[in-house]
Design a protein around this motif. Sequence first.
Motif, PDB file in Angstrom:
ATOM      1  N   GLU A 124      45.108  32.237  28.338  1.00 19.64           N
ATOM      2  CA  GLU A 124      44.720  32.020  29.735  1.00 19.64           C
ATOM      3  C   GLU A 124      43.532  32.908  30.098  1.00 19.64           C
ATOM      4  OE1 GLU A 124      44.877  30.083  33.310  1.00 19.64           O
ATOM      5  OE2 GLU A 124      46.125  29.690  31.538  1.00 19.64           O
ATOM      6  N   PRO A 125      42.419  32.321  30.520  1.00 21.14           N
ATOM      7  CA  PRO A 125      41.277  33.142  30.934  1.00 21.14           C
ATOM      8  C   PRO A 125      41.644  34.006  32.137  1.00 21.14           C
ATOM      9  CG  PRO A 125      40.643  30.843  30.684  1.00 21.14           C
ATOM     10  CD  PRO A 125      42.135  30.884  30.656  1.00 21.14           C
ATOM     11  N   VAL A 126      40.894  35.067  32.336  1.00 20.57           N
ATOM     12  CA  VAL A 126      41.131  35.946  33.488  1.00 20.57           C
ATOM     13  C   VAL A 126      39.929  35.887  34.421  1.00 20.57           C
ATOM     14  CG1 VAL A 126      42.613  37.481  32.165  1.00 20.57           C
ATOM     15  CG2 VAL A 126      40.172  37.981  32.337  1.00 20.57           C
ATOM     16  N   ARG A 127      40.120  36.408  35.600  1.00 19.53           N
ATOM     17  CA  ARG A 127      39.048  36.473  36.585  1.00 19.53           C
ATOM     18  C   ARG A 127      39.070  37.850  37.240  1.00 19.53           C
ATOM     19  NH1 ARG A 127      37.358  31.161  38.209  1.00 19.53           N
ATOM     20  NH2 ARG A 127      38.676  29.558  37.271  1.00 19.53           N
ATOM     21  N   LEU A 222      36.607  36.904  46.805  1.00 21.27           N
ATOM     22  CA  LEU A 222      35.658  36.407  45.817  1.00 21.27           C
ATOM     23  C   LEU A 222      36.312  36.446  44.437  1.00 21.27           C
ATOM     24  CD1 LEU A 222      32.642  35.618  45.109  1.00 21.27           C
ATOM     25  CD2 LEU A 222      32.249  38.076  44.748  1.00 21.27           C
ATOM     26  N   GLU A 223      36.024  35.448  43.622  1.00 22.51           N
ATOM     27  CA  GLU A 223      36.504  35.407  42.242  1.00 22.51           C
ATOM     28  C   GLU A 223      35.321  35.250  41.304  1.00 22.51           C
ATOM     29  OE1 GLU A 223      39.288  32.339  41.478  1.00 22.51           O
ATOM     30  OE2 GLU A 223      40.774  33.025  42.947  1.00 22.51           O
ATOM     31  N   THR A 224      35.421  35.850  40.134  1.00 21.14           N
ATOM     32  CA  THR A 224      34.402  35.631  39.105  1.00 21.14           C
ATOM     33  C   THR A 224      34.707  34.316  38.383  1.00 21.14           C
ATOM     34  OG1 THR A 224      35.625  36.714  37.326  1.00 21.14           O
ATOM     35  CG2 THR A 224      34.242  38.117  38.720  1.00 21.14           C
ATOM     36  N   PRO A 225      33.746  33.778  37.655  1.00 16.67           N
ATOM     37  CA  PRO A 225      34.065  32.675  36.745  1.00 16.67           C
ATOM     38  C   PRO A 225      35.082  33.153  35.704  1.00 16.67           C
ATOM     39  CG  PRO A 225      31.690  32.910  37.033  1.00 16.67           C
ATOM     40  CD  PRO A 225      32.315  34.116  37.644  1.00 16.67           C
ATOM     41  N   PRO A 226      35.737  32.230  35.000  1.00 17.27           N
ATOM     42  CA  PRO A 226      36.730  32.626  33.992  1.00 17.27           C
ATOM     43  C   PRO A 226      36.116  33.510  32.903  1.00 17.27           C
ATOM     44  CG  PRO A 226      36.864  30.278  34.448  1.00 17.27           C
ATOM     45  CD  PRO A 226      35.626  30.773  35.122  1.00 17.27           C
ATOM     46  N   LEU A 227      36.863  34.520  32.509  1.00 20.68           N
ATOM     47  CA  LEU A 227      36.456  35.429  31.437  1.00 20.68           C
ATOM     48  C   LEU A 227      37.497  35.388  30.331  1.00 20.68           C
ATOM     49  CD1 LEU A 227      35.641  38.513  33.714  1.00 20.68           C
ATOM     50  CD2 LEU A 227      33.942  36.995  32.675  1.00 20.68           C
ATOM     51  N   SER A 228      37.071  35.597  29.092  1.00 19.64           N
ATOM     52  CA  SER A 228      38.038  35.697  28.011  1.00 19.64           C
ATOM     53  C   SER A 228      39.000  36.833  28.293  1.00 19.64           C
ATOM     54  CB  SER A 228      37.330  35.952  26.672  1.00 19.64           C
ATOM     55  OG  SER A 228      36.648  34.799  26.249  1.00 19.64           O
ATOM     56  N   GLN A 260      58.477  33.783  25.829  1.00 20.71           N
ATOM     57  CA  GLN A 260      58.011  32.918  26.906  1.00 20.71           C
ATOM     58  C   GLN A 260      58.049  33.642  28.250  1.00 20.71           C
ATOM     59  OE1 GLN A 260      56.800  29.559  26.858  1.00 20.71           O
ATOM     60  NE2 GLN A 260      56.540  30.178  24.720  1.00 20.71           N
ATOM     61  N   ALA A 261      59.096  34.447  28.455  1.00 23.81           N
ATOM     62  CA  ALA A 261      59.191  35.222  29.698  1.00 23.81           C
ATOM     63  C   ALA A 261      58.075  36.255  29.770  1.00 23.81           C
ATOM     64  CB  ALA A 261      60.560  35.908  29.772  1.00 23.81           C
ATOM     65  N   PHE A 262      57.774  36.887  28.636  1.00 21.58           N
ATOM     66  CA  PHE A 262      56.683  37.859  28.554  1.00 21.58           C
ATOM     67  C   PHE A 262      55.346  37.210  28.917  1.00 21.58           C
ATOM     68  CE2 PHE A 262      53.198  39.135  25.677  1.00 21.58           C
ATOM     69  CZ  PHE A 262      53.011  40.453  26.035  1.00 21.58           C
ATOM     70  N   LEU A 263      55.076  36.046  28.347  1.00 20.23           N
ATOM     71  CA  LEU A 263      53.805  35.362  28.584  1.00 20.23           C
ATOM     72  C   LEU A 263      53.694  34.857  30.022  1.00 20.23           C
ATOM     73  CD1 LEU A 263      53.652  33.346  25.238  1.00 20.23           C
ATOM     74  CD2 LEU A 263      52.210  35.293  25.866  1.00 20.23           C
ATOM     75  N   LYS A 264      54.811  34.388  30.573  1.00 21.22           N
ATOM     76  CA  LYS A 264      54.797  33.878  31.937  1.00 21.22           C
ATOM     77  C   LYS A 264      54.601  35.007  32.938  1.00 21.22           C
ATOM     78  CE  LYS A 264      57.493  31.167  35.254  1.00 21.22           C
ATOM     79  NZ  LYS A 264      58.765  30.421  35.480  1.00 21.22           N
ATOM     80  N   LYS A 265      55.319  36.106  32.744  1.00 22.39           N
ATOM     81  CA  LYS A 265      55.223  37.231  33.678  1.00 22.39           C
ATOM     82  C   LYS A 265      53.806  37.782  33.740  1.00 22.39           C
ATOM     83  CE  LYS A 265      57.077  41.840  34.641  1.00 22.39           C
ATOM     84  NZ  LYS A 265      58.007  42.913  34.204  1.00 22.39           N
ATOM     85  N   GLY A 266      53.156  37.892  32.582  1.00 22.28           N
ATOM     86  CA  GLY A 266      51.805  38.445  32.556  1.00 22.28           C
ATOM     87  C   GLY A 266      50.714  37.438  32.853  1.00 22.28           C
ATOM     88  N   GLY A 267      51.077  36.135  32.954  1.00 23.11           N
ATOM     89  CA  GLY A 267      50.067  35.104  33.148  1.00 23.11           C
ATOM     90  C   GLY A 267      49.156  34.956  31.947  1.00 23.11           C
ATOM     91  N   PHE A 268      49.710  35.227  30.724  1.00 22.88           N
ATOM     92  CA  PHE A 268      48.889  35.248  29.519  1.00 22.88           C
ATOM     93  C   PHE A 268      48.662  33.864  28.916  1.00 22.88           C
ATOM     94  CE2 PHE A 268      51.140  39.542  29.028  1.00 22.88           C
ATOM     95  CZ  PHE A 268      50.169  40.201  29.746  1.00 22.88           C
TER      96      PHE A 268
END
Length: 297
Positions: A124-127, A222-228, A260-268
């Motif tokens: 999941e990209p970050v901003r 304000l949000e930046t474009p998606p970042l790796s 899956q819980a780890f990835l969901k909680k962190g939004g990864f």
Amino acid sequence: MIPASQHFLCTGPAHSARRIALCVLGLLFGLFALRPVWAAEAPPLVLGIFPNTTAKQIVETYRPLANALEKTLQRRVEIYSAPNFKSFVDRTRQGEYDLLLTAPHFAWLARQDAGYRPLFKYAEPVRGLLVVKSSSSYREVDALRGRTIAIPDPLAVIVLALQAELAENGLNSGSDFRTLNADTHVNAAMQVVKGRADAAMVGQLPFLLFPSEVRRQLHVLLETPPLSSLTYLTHPRIREADVQAIRKGLLAFAATAEGQAFLKKGGFGGFSPLNGNELNAFRPYALQTQKMLQGAQ
């Protein structure tokens, strides 16, 4: 169970001192045999986590992942970080971490300075988010002219990206707004909540880990474009067989309910392959960071 070949007869009438000594030695040997082999033979794997949240949050977030890797690698996994971004980059350069999770511009430096090898990134990209207090009147970027903006660290990629976005809107750091270094993302946000800053720059992933009562008091301006996203790398001293075992362990963890819980909680989102070419997109930010680090010495 103690192997049958290591059983000693320790019952019955009185034994000679020699017999008793042999019994004790045999029992001790059997007890050691009960311990996992990796606990005695393999040194711990040092997992270095980028300090974008508090030490407590880092341990709470990544302990399940470390536990899963311990089962796969059959060796202890110890979680380490650093008090700030600069010291984390310094420790990375010195090769203190076996498995590294860091921001993409720091990943570029890790590869250039210490030979770290890219492994995965979060899918999941970050901003970068510029946030203000929900109850404030700030609803346009230009309203922050002459104001104070809290930042987690001048070296953070989201800070560099947000400063670039603000510059495109005619606001430049130093001349059009002041920055307040708060050391962490949550501290930066709290400067806004407590009225000590007019706005804050925070990362999307740390923002998701803020307590809900903190997030409710913030408005995203304000949000930046998606970042790796954050990137996993391995130190060159790690054998290829162990690199493949780490890769397998991370993917296996992602397929479990706990993963899956780890990835969901962190939004990864998940683990996504990463090649060296993708890191090259962060070369400008990496070189800017490198210059800032040299100026701080």
